[in-house]
Design a protein around this motif. Structure first.
Motif, PDB file in Angstrom:
ATOM      1  N   LYS A  48       0.827  -1.219   0.000  1.00 12.24           N
ATOM      2  CA  LYS A  48       0.000   0.000   0.000  1.00 12.24           C
ATOM      3  C   LYS A  48       0.858   1.264   0.000  1.00 12.24           C
ATOM      4  O   LYS A  48       0.684   2.146  -0.838  1.00 12.24           O
ATOM      5  CB  LYS A  48      -0.924   0.014   1.225  1.00 12.24           C
ATOM      6  CG  LYS A  48      -1.833  -1.186   1.376  1.00 12.24           C
ATOM      7  CD  LYS A  48      -2.838  -1.007   2.492  1.00 12.24           C
ATOM      8  CE  LYS A  48      -2.209  -0.729   3.857  1.00 12.24           C
ATOM      9  NZ  LYS A  48      -1.360  -1.849   4.341  1.00 12.24           N
ATOM     10  N   THR A  49       1.774   1.359   0.960  1.00 12.31           N
ATOM     11  CA  THR A  49       2.595   2.564   1.069  1.00 12.31           C
ATOM     12  C   THR A  49       3.516   2.708  -0.136  1.00 12.31           C
ATOM     13  O   THR A  49       3.759   3.827  -0.617  1.00 12.31           O
ATOM     14  CB  THR A  49       3.410   2.538   2.374  1.00 12.31           C
ATOM     15  OG1 THR A  49       2.503   2.551   3.491  1.00 12.31           O
ATOM     16  CG2 THR A  49       4.330   3.739   2.476  1.00 12.31           C
ATOM     17  N   THR A  50       4.014   1.610  -0.654  1.00 10.24           N
ATOM     18  CA  THR A  50       4.846   1.658  -1.860  1.00 10.24           C
ATOM     19  C   THR A  50       4.052   2.232  -3.031  1.00 10.24           C
ATOM     20  O   THR A  50       4.568   3.045  -3.812  1.00 10.24           O
ATOM     21  CB  THR A  50       5.369   0.261  -2.218  1.00 10.24           C
ATOM     22  OG1 THR A  50       6.203  -0.216  -1.152  1.00 10.24           O
ATOM     23  CG2 THR A  50       6.179   0.282  -3.506  1.00 10.24           C
ATOM     24  N   THR A  51       2.785   1.834  -3.144  1.00 12.29           N
ATOM     25  CA  THR A  51       1.932   2.367  -4.206  1.00 12.29           C
ATOM     26  C   THR A  51       1.792   3.874  -4.084  1.00 12.29           C
ATOM     27  O   THR A  51       1.921   4.617  -5.072  1.00 12.29           O
ATOM     28  CB  THR A  51       0.537   1.703  -4.150  1.00 12.29           C
ATOM     29  OG1 THR A  51       0.677   0.290  -4.296  1.00 12.29           O
ATOM     30  CG2 THR A  51      -0.366   2.247  -5.244  1.00 12.29           C
ATOM     31  N   VAL A  52       1.538   4.355  -2.861  1.00 18.23           N
ATOM     32  CA  VAL A  52       1.401   5.793  -2.636  1.00 18.23           C
ATOM     33  C   VAL A  52       2.702   6.513  -2.961  1.00 18.23           C
ATOM     34  O   VAL A  52       2.696   7.584  -3.596  1.00 18.23           O
ATOM     35  CB  VAL A  52       0.973   6.075  -1.181  1.00 18.23           C
ATOM     36  CG1 VAL A  52       1.075   7.567  -0.864  1.00 18.23           C
ATOM     37  CG2 VAL A  52      -0.436   5.576  -0.935  1.00 18.23           C
ATOM     38  N   LYS A  53       3.824   5.953  -2.555  1.00 15.44           N
ATOM     39  CA  LYS A  53       5.116   6.601  -2.816  1.00 15.44           C
ATOM     40  C   LYS A  53       5.397   6.709  -4.307  1.00 15.44           C
ATOM     41  O   LYS A  53       5.914   7.726  -4.782  1.00 15.44           O
ATOM     42  CB  LYS A  53       6.232   5.821  -2.121  1.00 15.44           C
ATOM     43  CG  LYS A  53       6.268   6.013  -0.604  1.00 15.44           C
ATOM     44  CD  LYS A  53       7.434   5.260   0.007  1.00 15.44           C
ATOM     45  CE  LYS A  53       7.540   5.531   1.507  1.00 15.44           C
ATOM     46  NZ  LYS A  53       8.679   4.794   2.124  1.00 15.44           N
ATOM     47  N   ILE A  54       5.038   5.682  -5.060  1.00 15.80           N
ATOM     48  CA  ILE A  54       5.251   5.725  -6.512  1.00 15.80           C
ATOM     49  C   ILE A  54       4.333   6.763  -7.151  1.00 15.80           C
ATOM     50  O   ILE A  54       4.772   7.613  -7.943  1.00 15.80           O
ATOM     51  CB  ILE A  54       5.018   4.339  -7.144  1.00 15.80           C
ATOM     52  CG1 ILE A  54       6.130   3.366  -6.725  1.00 15.80           C
ATOM     53  CG2 ILE A  54       4.961   4.444  -8.675  1.00 15.80           C
ATOM     54  CD1 ILE A  54       5.884   1.938  -7.166  1.00 15.80           C
ATOM     55  N   LEU A  55       3.054   6.731  -6.806  1.00 19.60           N
ATOM     56  CA  LEU A  55       2.087   7.628  -7.440  1.00 19.60           C
ATOM     57  C   LEU A  55       2.289   9.085  -7.037  1.00 19.60           C
ATOM     58  O   LEU A  55       1.841   9.994  -7.741  1.00 19.60           O
ATOM     59  CB  LEU A  55       0.661   7.180  -7.104  1.00 19.60           C
ATOM     60  CG  LEU A  55       0.255   5.811  -7.653  1.00 19.60           C
ATOM     61  CD1 LEU A  55      -1.164   5.457  -7.243  1.00 19.60           C
ATOM     62  CD2 LEU A  55       0.388   5.764  -9.177  1.00 19.60           C
TER      63      LEU A  55
END
Length: 332
Positions: A48-55
């Motif tokens: 989840k947090t990785t997704t937010v960091k990428i986006l």
């Protein structure tokens, strides 16, 4: 997946990210329409947090395509940053500054003029009910006040897309509900919210659509009700005043579970209005009187645990009885 980019605030296709041999995201596809709340659920380490960091352009993906607020994540990172706001798991508030000073600092960072910065600061202090505490150091704020200030700081630049990464972690129930109301008001104003949370009640309350992430893959997606209907265990419980009604309903309904001591039947149901109406109409046509009808549906806990490999035995009961606190729908 076909995506209408004109209506999408976030459009992701085939997103991948690994750290060495550890795959964090494994071909993630997402489409979030403008002016909606999309909630991404997942256990710790699901991505989840990785997704937010990428986006939010904080880290790069290994592969895949993404557009945020209409801008390509790779080719137009500055335009993406100008259009978004991010409220992470940990507060970005400066404890040495007052609430007002924190907001003015963000106004300066967003290159607002002095007059505009003061106007925006005053507006946000009022919107987030922080006027009385505006001149106090942020270190003196409660957890709920700090979270409100943190989100207010995110809004200084009037972002069109906001990423909220577990924004209510550690808040008491009253502060959490206050944050929920703020999120609803933002969406009404046209802002798109991308929410990650481990509070399943939060996703149920706020999200127009929910995605369940497991080991870097999207294993399910839909509205809260759609996801709940995917999980077995939903049923309608019928209780009768006497054995005559119980026996008549048994003959009518066929394969049902009995509780003879309580004069009750348990009828499998997907929880939809159509199936409930069909059941009630069938009973009414045969003039079978029911003393009490209760609808029991799985909740998001059941969905989450079933889809992430940890099935749960029992479901939650949903209710319209205002005096009940256990979530059971009761029609008398």
């Amino acid at each position: 997946m076909t995506i209408d980019h004109a209506r999408s605030a976030i459009a992701v296709k085939g997103l991948r990210k690994s750290y060495g041999d550890h795959v964090v995201l494994d071909g993630l596809d997402l489409n979030v329409p403008q002016g909606t709340v999309y909630s991404l659920l997942g256990a710790n380490g699901a991505g989840k947090t990785t997704t937010v960091k990428i986006l939010s352009t904080l880290i790069n993906a290994d592969a895949g395509e993404a557009r945020v607020a209409g801008h390509d994540l790779t080719r137009e990172p500055d335009a993406v940053r100008a259009a978004i706001g991010v409220t992470g798991q940990f507060s970005a508030v400066d404890n040495l500054l007052t609430g007002e000073e924190n907001l003015r600092m963000m106004a300066d960072l967003n290159h607002l003029g002095r007059a505009e910065g003061r106007r925006r600061t005053t507006q946000l202090l009022e919107q987030f009910d922080l006027v009385a505490a505006a001149g106090k150091p942020a270190s003196s704020y409660s957890g709920g006040m700090r979270r409100r200030l943190d989100l207010a700081m995110t809004l200084v630049g009037s972002p069109r897309v906001i990423f909220l990464d577990e924004p209510t972690t550690g808040l008491d129930p009253r502060s959490r509900r206050s944050m929920w109301q703020i999120v609803r008001e933002l969406v009404i104003s046209g802002v798109t919210i991308f929410l990650t949370t481990q509070y399943l009640e939060e996703a149920d309350e706020l999200a127009d659509k929910i995605g369940v992430l497991d080991h870097g893959r999207l294993v399910a997606e839909g509205t809260a009700d759609e996801l709940k209907r995917r999980i077995p265990g939903g049923h309608v419980r019928l209780r009768f005043a006497d054995t005559h009604g119980l026996d008549a309903a048994t003959r009518l309904l066929g394969e049902v579970s009995h509780d003879n001591d309580a004069l009750a039947l348990r009828v499998p149901s997907d929880g939809s209005l159509r199936s409930l109406k069909h059941l009630i109409d069938s009973l009414d046509e045969r003039a079978i009187e029911v003393d009490e009808l209760s609808v029991h549906t799985p909740d998001l806990d059941d969905v989450f645990l079933a889809l992430t490999g940890n099935p749960k035995d029992s479901g939650t009961q949903t209710t319209t009885n205002e005096n009940s606190q256990n979530g059971k729908v009761t029609i008398r």
